[in-house]
Design an enzyme around this catalytic site. Structure first.
Site, mmCIF file in Angstrom:
data_model
loop_
_atom_site.group_PDB
_atom_site.id
_atom_site.type_symbol
_atom_site.label_atom_id
_atom_site.label_comp_id
_atom_site.label_asym_id
_atom_site.label_seq_id
_atom_site.Cartn_x
_atom_site.Cartn_y
_atom_site.Cartn_z
ATOM 1 N N LYS A 186 0.897 -1.173 0.000
ATOM 2 C CA LYS A 186 0.000 0.000 0.000
ATOM 3 C C LYS A 186 0.932 1.218 0.000
ATOM 4 O O LYS A 186 1.425 1.646 1.036
ATOM 5 C CB LYS A 186 -0.888 -0.024 1.249
ATOM 6 N N GLU A 189 -0.268 7.555 -0.770
ATOM 7 C CA GLU A 189 -1.291 8.068 -1.682
ATOM 8 C C GLU A 189 -0.857 9.391 -2.317
ATOM 9 O O GLU A 189 -1.521 9.909 -3.198
ATOM 10 C CB GLU A 189 -2.635 8.239 -0.948
ATOM 11 N N SER A 239 5.214 8.340 9.842
ATOM 12 C CA SER A 239 5.411 9.158 11.040
ATOM 13 C C SER A 239 5.254 8.299 12.297
ATOM 14 O O SER A 239 4.610 7.235 12.272
ATOM 15 C CB SER A 239 4.392 10.295 11.039
ATOM 16 N N CYS A 294 13.986 11.169 6.696
ATOM 17 C CA CYS A 294 14.013 10.739 8.100
ATOM 18 C C CYS A 294 15.426 10.821 8.650
ATOM 19 O O CYS A 294 15.618 10.764 9.852
ATOM 20 C CB CYS A 294 13.476 9.332 8.237
ATOM 21 N N GLU A 395 9.098 16.722 15.032
ATOM 22 C CA GLU A 395 9.610 16.577 13.661
ATOM 23 C C GLU A 395 8.937 17.615 12.768
ATOM 24 O O GLU A 395 7.713 17.635 12.653
ATOM 25 C CB GLU A 395 9.308 15.160 13.144
HETATM 26 P P1 NAD Z 1 2.464 9.086 7.240
HETATM 27 O O1 NAD Z 1 2.647 8.485 8.584
HETATM 28 O O2 NAD Z 1 1.500 10.199 7.091
HETATM 29 O O3 NAD Z 1 2.000 7.957 6.176
HETATM 30 C C1 NAD Z 1 2.723 6.783 5.980
HETATM 31 C C2 NAD Z 1 1.792 5.711 5.423
HETATM 32 O O4 NAD Z 1 0.804 5.386 6.406
HETATM 33 C C3 NAD Z 1 1.043 6.127 4.168
HETATM 34 O O5 NAD Z 1 1.015 5.043 3.262
HETATM 35 C C4 NAD Z 1 -0.349 6.472 4.686
HETATM 36 O O6 NAD Z 1 -1.371 6.239 3.737
HETATM 37 C C5 NAD Z 1 -0.505 5.515 5.852
HETATM 38 N N1 NAD Z 1 -1.358 6.047 6.927
HETATM 39 C C6 NAD Z 1 -1.538 7.353 7.276
HETATM 40 N N2 NAD Z 1 -2.343 7.439 8.352
HETATM 41 C C7 NAD Z 1 -2.682 6.181 8.696
HETATM 42 C C8 NAD Z 1 -3.494 5.626 9.748
HETATM 43 N N3 NAD Z 1 -4.112 6.392 10.648
HETATM 44 N N4 NAD Z 1 -3.614 4.282 9.789
HETATM 45 C C9 NAD Z 1 -2.985 3.499 8.894
HETATM 46 N N5 NAD Z 1 -2.198 3.970 7.887
HETATM 47 C C10 NAD Z 1 -2.046 5.291 7.792
HETATM 48 O O7 NAD Z 1 3.928 9.498 6.728
HETATM 49 P P2 NAD Z 1 4.329 10.369 5.457
HETATM 50 O O8 NAD Z 1 3.932 11.786 5.704
HETATM 51 O O9 NAD Z 1 3.895 9.698 4.207
HETATM 52 O O10 NAD Z 1 5.932 10.237 5.515
HETATM 53 C C11 NAD Z 1 6.758 11.042 6.313
HETATM 54 C C12 NAD Z 1 7.085 10.371 7.629
HETATM 55 O O11 NAD Z 1 7.758 9.135 7.412
HETATM 56 C C13 NAD Z 1 8.047 11.216 8.473
HETATM 57 O O12 NAD Z 1 7.618 11.170 9.806
HETATM 58 C C14 NAD Z 1 9.374 10.516 8.294
HETATM 59 O O13 NAD Z 1 10.315 10.711 9.337
HETATM 60 C C15 NAD Z 1 8.937 9.086 8.223
HETATM 61 N N6 NAD Z 1 9.966 8.259 7.608
HETATM 62 C C16 NAD Z 1 10.704 7.447 8.419
HETATM 63 C C17 NAD Z 1 11.721 6.679 7.886
HETATM 64 C C18 NAD Z 1 12.561 5.790 8.772
HETATM 65 O O14 NAD Z 1 13.416 5.085 8.246
HETATM 66 N N7 NAD Z 1 12.371 5.807 10.069
HETATM 67 C C19 NAD Z 1 11.976 6.727 6.511
HETATM 68 C C20 NAD Z 1 11.195 7.566 5.709
HETATM 69 C C21 NAD Z 1 10.180 8.328 6.286
#
Ligand code: NAD
Length: 494
Positions: A186, A189, A239, A294, A395
């Site tokens: 998944k 989006e 996140s 990240c 963050e």
């Molecule tokens: P996000 O948490 O908003 O979304 C990530 C994924 O989760 C997406 O596919 C989204 O559709 C899904 N999602 C969102 N809300 C959800 C919910 N309530 N229940 C289930 N699924 C849900 O993150 P983002 O904005 O796409 O990406 C940025 C974040 O990712 C930053 O916090 C960054 O630090 C983190 N990140 C971490 C690493 C790492 O290695 N630790 C690497 C890359 C990005």
């Protein structure tokens, strides 16, 4: 091995993009779709359907149906599919890098780097016949032998973020399928288009129908996927708030989970640091990819005299950066992903100013000639930042550096530990003793010594600690192989 012909994958700007289920690109049952836009121009690139539970069920069922035959495919044959995929990715990487720059916004050097990191994971997974081997010991007791074998578990699900929409899926599914599992992805989006082309390449490389499936959507379809009774495990990156929810929900449903979360990375500068190297590393770390990494270093902690020196240099560095459209030759930093994300970053800068930080370089209200619809935030430097402030502990995920002065390495480590995240950290020094002390005490998983972005390569584990990671086996490398397999122990007497 049977090869299927790829059907049409890409969406047009008015028809929703399709899911990939059982080897076919199929429309989602969704009635709602979200726009995918070029963050530099605002041009609509496609629509992503908000798939529903029925779509998730169909994808998991296709993966479950494909599993027995794929599991029985010898590891060396599974590896050959990935080997062919690696070749195709190398061939197409420049085209993919341009596509990725359009849907994400970062410059082409960065998107090429992202694709290269993804390819390296495919490359590493090609070694699965060796990586999956077990151990044997003869005569654990007289005439009795003991061996371990690694076996795949079935269907895994991957949920990935927007900031590395090609690389992060490739942290997961190549290892999952190489070890003999099947997979449902998944993707984010916000920018799922370039990975669609990689799915076509995987099919061209010979990946049989149902081994890799893709379902588009947001949190609703994610929730259906992670709780599905046929799903054995979940790989998540996003996140921390969502990583925690995924860990709890999927864990409560009995799944194996690795959930990588957000970050607030500190870069500690000692007075003996090589200032040219340090400045270049810090500026690249904070502002690369417009801070949407990240591993971005966001808190610069100067010890003693290092503080004033690094402050002047980072401020000058931030002012000198070329901000522009990702596909333009001279762009260092592109836009952020969306208008709402730009507003969030600006709100953080406003809050920092209210809470007492001094704005040395201000990226609010930034514009780029010829790109009135881009989501711009200019490079920003905030001084006198403290973990008591939201900009010091949360963050931001944008091009914002926070500066703090401390008196000693002890104080720097204490300051870092006042923040809940623990993804990455870096130290800049010419003292081996200080570096060793830092490594010993930092308590953070990804550490750089005179390196601004401490990104482990494919054969090492990737993942943080504390609120940046939930689980125990991280992404990539041997951890990835262990996550997607169970180790069975066989004790035999003949
Ligand atoms: P996000 O948490 O908003 O979304 C990530 C994924 O989760 C997406 O596919 C989204 O559709 C899904 N999602 C969102 N809300 C959800 C919910 N309530 N229940 C289930 N699924 C849900 O993150 P983002 O904005 O796409 O990406 C940025 C974040 O990712 C930053 O916090 C960054 O630090 C983190 N990140 C971490 C690493 C790492 O290695 N630790 C690497 C890359 C990005």
């Amino acid at each position: 091995m049977e090869q299927s012909t790829p059907s049409v994958s890409a969406g047009t700007s008015d028809a929703p993009i399709r899911n990939f289920i059982g080897g076919e690109w199929v429309p989602a049952s969704a009635t709602d779709a979200l726009e995918i836009t070029d963050p530099g121009t605002g041009e609509v690139l496609g629509h992503v359907p908000l798939s529903r539970t029925g779509d998730a069920d169909a994808a998991v069922q296709a993966a479950a149906d494909a599993w027995p035959a794929w599991r029985a495919t010898p590891p060396v044959e599974r590896a050959r599919v990935l080997f062919r995929l690696k070749g195709l990715l190398e061939e197409k990487k420049h085209e993919l890098a341009r596509d990725l720059s359009r849907e994400h916004g970062k410059n082409v050097k960065e998107t090429l780097g992202e694709i290269q990191r993804g390819i390296e994971n495919v490359e590493h997974a090609c070694g699965i016949p060796t990586l999956m081997m077990g151990d044997t010991l003869e005569d654990v007791a007289s005439g009795i032998d003991c061996e371990t074998v690694r076996q795949p578990l079935g269907v895994f699900v991957g949920i990935t973020p927007y900031n590395f929409p090609v690389m992060i899926p490739l942290w997961f599914w190549p290892y999952a399928v190489a070890t003999g599992n099947t997979f449902v992805l998944k993707p984010s989006e916000q920018d799922p288009l370039t990975h669609q082309k990689i799915v076509d390449l995987a099919v061209e490389a010979g990946l049989p129908p149902g081994v890799l499936n893709v379902v588009h959507g947001d949190k609703d379809v994610t929730t259906s996927l992670i709780q599905h009774p046929l799903v054995k495990g979940v790989s998540f990156v996003g996140s921390s708030a969502i990583a925690r929810i995924i860990y709890q929900t999927a864990g409560a449903a009995g799944k194996r989970v690795q959930a990588l979360g957000g970050a607030k990375n500190h870069m500690i500068v000692l007075p003996d640091a090589d200032l040219d190297l340090t400045t270049e590393a810090i500026v690249g770390s904070v502002y690369g990819s417009a801070g949407q990494r990240c591993l971005a270093g966001t808190q610069i902690v100067g010890i003693g005299e290092a503080y004033e020196r690094i402050k002047d240099r980072v401020t000058a560095g931030a002012r000198s950066l070329k901000v522009g459209y990702g596909l333009a030759e001279d762009t260092f930093m592109g836009p952020v992903i969306s208008g709402s994300h730009r507003d969030r970053v600006v709100d953080f800068i406003d809050a920092g100013e209210r809470e007492g930080a001094r704005v040395l370089v201000d990226g609010r209200g930034f514009t780029v000639d010829g790109y009135p619809h881009g989501h711009w935030v200019g490079p920003t430097v905030l001084d006198e930042v403290d973990p008591a402030m939201s900009v010091g502990r949360e963050e931001i995920f944008g091009p914002v550096a926070g500066l703090t002065a401390v008196g000693s390495l002890d104080e720097a480590v204490d300051l870092m530990h006042r923040v809940e995240y623990g993804n990455a950290t870096s130290i800049f020094t010419t003292s081996g003793r200080a570096a060793r002390e830092f490594r010993y005490r930092a308590g953070i998983n990804m550490m750089g010594i005179n390196i601004g972005v401490a990104a482990p390569m494919a054969f090492f584990p990737f993942g943080g600690s504390r609120a940046s990671f939930f689980g125990d086996l991280r992404a990539q490398g041997r951890d990835g192989v262990a996550f997607y397999t169970d180790q069975r122990v066989v004790i035999s007497r003949w």
